[in-house]
Design a protein around this motif. Sequence first.
Motif, mmCIF file in Angstrom:
data_model
loop_
_atom_site.group_PDB
_atom_site.id
_atom_site.type_symbol
_atom_site.label_atom_id
_atom_site.label_comp_id
_atom_site.label_asym_id
_atom_site.label_seq_id
_atom_site.Cartn_x
_atom_site.Cartn_y
_atom_site.Cartn_z
ATOM 1 N N PHE B 131 31.118 1.804 24.270
ATOM 2 C CA PHE B 131 30.251 0.688 23.888
ATOM 3 C C PHE B 131 29.129 1.158 22.975
ATOM 4 O O PHE B 131 28.858 0.551 21.938
ATOM 5 N N THR B 132 28.493 2.278 23.325
ATOM 6 C CA THR B 132 27.399 2.789 22.507
ATOM 7 C C THR B 132 27.893 3.168 21.112
ATOM 8 O O THR B 132 27.278 2.813 20.099
ATOM 9 N N GLY B 133 29.003 3.914 21.063
ATOM 10 C CA GLY B 133 29.540 4.308 19.770
ATOM 11 C C GLY B 133 29.937 3.113 18.930
ATOM 12 O O GLY B 133 29.726 3.099 17.720
ATOM 13 N N GLY B 134 30.499 2.093 19.583
ATOM 14 C CA GLY B 134 30.878 0.887 18.854
ATOM 15 C C GLY B 134 29.681 0.199 18.250
ATOM 16 O O GLY B 134 29.734 -0.278 17.116
ATOM 17 N N VAL B 135 28.571 0.173 18.993
ATOM 18 C CA VAL B 135 27.363 -0.455 18.451
ATOM 19 C C VAL B 135 26.861 0.323 17.245
ATOM 20 O O VAL B 135 26.420 -0.271 16.252
ATOM 21 N N VAL B 136 26.979 1.678 17.282
ATOM 22 C CA VAL B 136 26.536 2.461 16.120
ATOM 23 C C VAL B 136 27.434 2.170 14.913
ATOM 24 O O VAL B 136 26.953 2.052 13.782
ATOM 25 N N ILE B 137 28.754 2.032 15.153
ATOM 26 C CA ILE B 137 29.660 1.680 14.050
ATOM 27 C C ILE B 137 29.259 0.347 13.445
ATOM 28 O O ILE B 137 29.188 0.181 12.220
#
Lengths: 111, 235
Positions: B131-137
């Motif tokens: 979820f965190t990585g997706g938000v950064v993307i």
Amino acid sequence: MQFIYLVVIILFCLGLYTILMNTNLIKIIIGINIMDSSLVLLLVALSYKPAGTAPIIDKQYSVIVDPIPQALALTAIVIGASITALMLLLTIKLNRYYNTLDISEIRRLRG
Amino acid sequence: MRRIYILALILILASLLFFTFYDLIQPKEFIDDKAQISEYYIEHGVKETGAINLVTAILFDYRAFDTLGEATVIFIAVSAISLLATKERVLVSDTNFSPIVYQGISFIIPFLYILAFYLIFYGHLSPGGGFTGGVVIATTFVLLKMTFGIRYSKEEKSLQRRSLIESIGALGFILVGILGIIMGDNFLANEGAGFHLGIAGQLLSAGVIPILNLFTGVKVGSGLAIIFHRLVREE
């Protein structure tokens, strides 16, 4: 005394106050987000243990905080973000249709 | 008059909440008998899932079905927003930034991608995850849109591609789950589905968890990017 729960109560009531007192839609959405944040804070506070570290297992730490409320807090954050996006979209559409953000001027929403 | 009613209502709510939390507010010794499930996770979590980050272990192993529902919430939000979004012209900003902004954003985008995929692939070892990585993307898409917004063409095509990527993420998650059933275990089983757990603490470990992290990250990133594009669409 554990003041963190008092902070949760104050934040929740401030969010509700924002929702009830304002007529601007954007400010109402901000109030809902404040209430959401207070619930996340409550979940994080519930997982606290004195001198506990983050729930990543390492040999040098023995006391670890409760990992379950943190996983639930992630759910709450994701759902809050989705709801905020939907509310902002509906606000954009209302603004386009009525040309105002004030709910007391939008006659069909007056209650 | 309305203000007095509202204040009274909020005072009543605050006192009710105060008495609800009264036990918690009191200073006391921390007792661990209420947290038996957490104790189980802390003691057996690493051995059973291979992930040393217990939050990720709970999210993608013990409660992976819950996480699938969570990803579905984002999917539903994307669908509703795409359905309701206007087709009219909306301008984000028609100001021209200085060249420093354009160069700075172009410079920072690859590093943001590195951060995002680090968060996704090390999700079972360190704080972070799908979820965190997706938000950064999604943040990289937002930055590109805000700075290069007007000149960024071929919008419809990239939107379709993003929607395809999101569907691949959701399908991959479900297929990994069904693989568990085929191998004779539960939906979204980890070790029972034949995934190799490896040595806890290494990058290639924890069986199914990095795969699910990758699918979730791709799905959340493209989903949030679609939401942002729909909200600030220009035509």
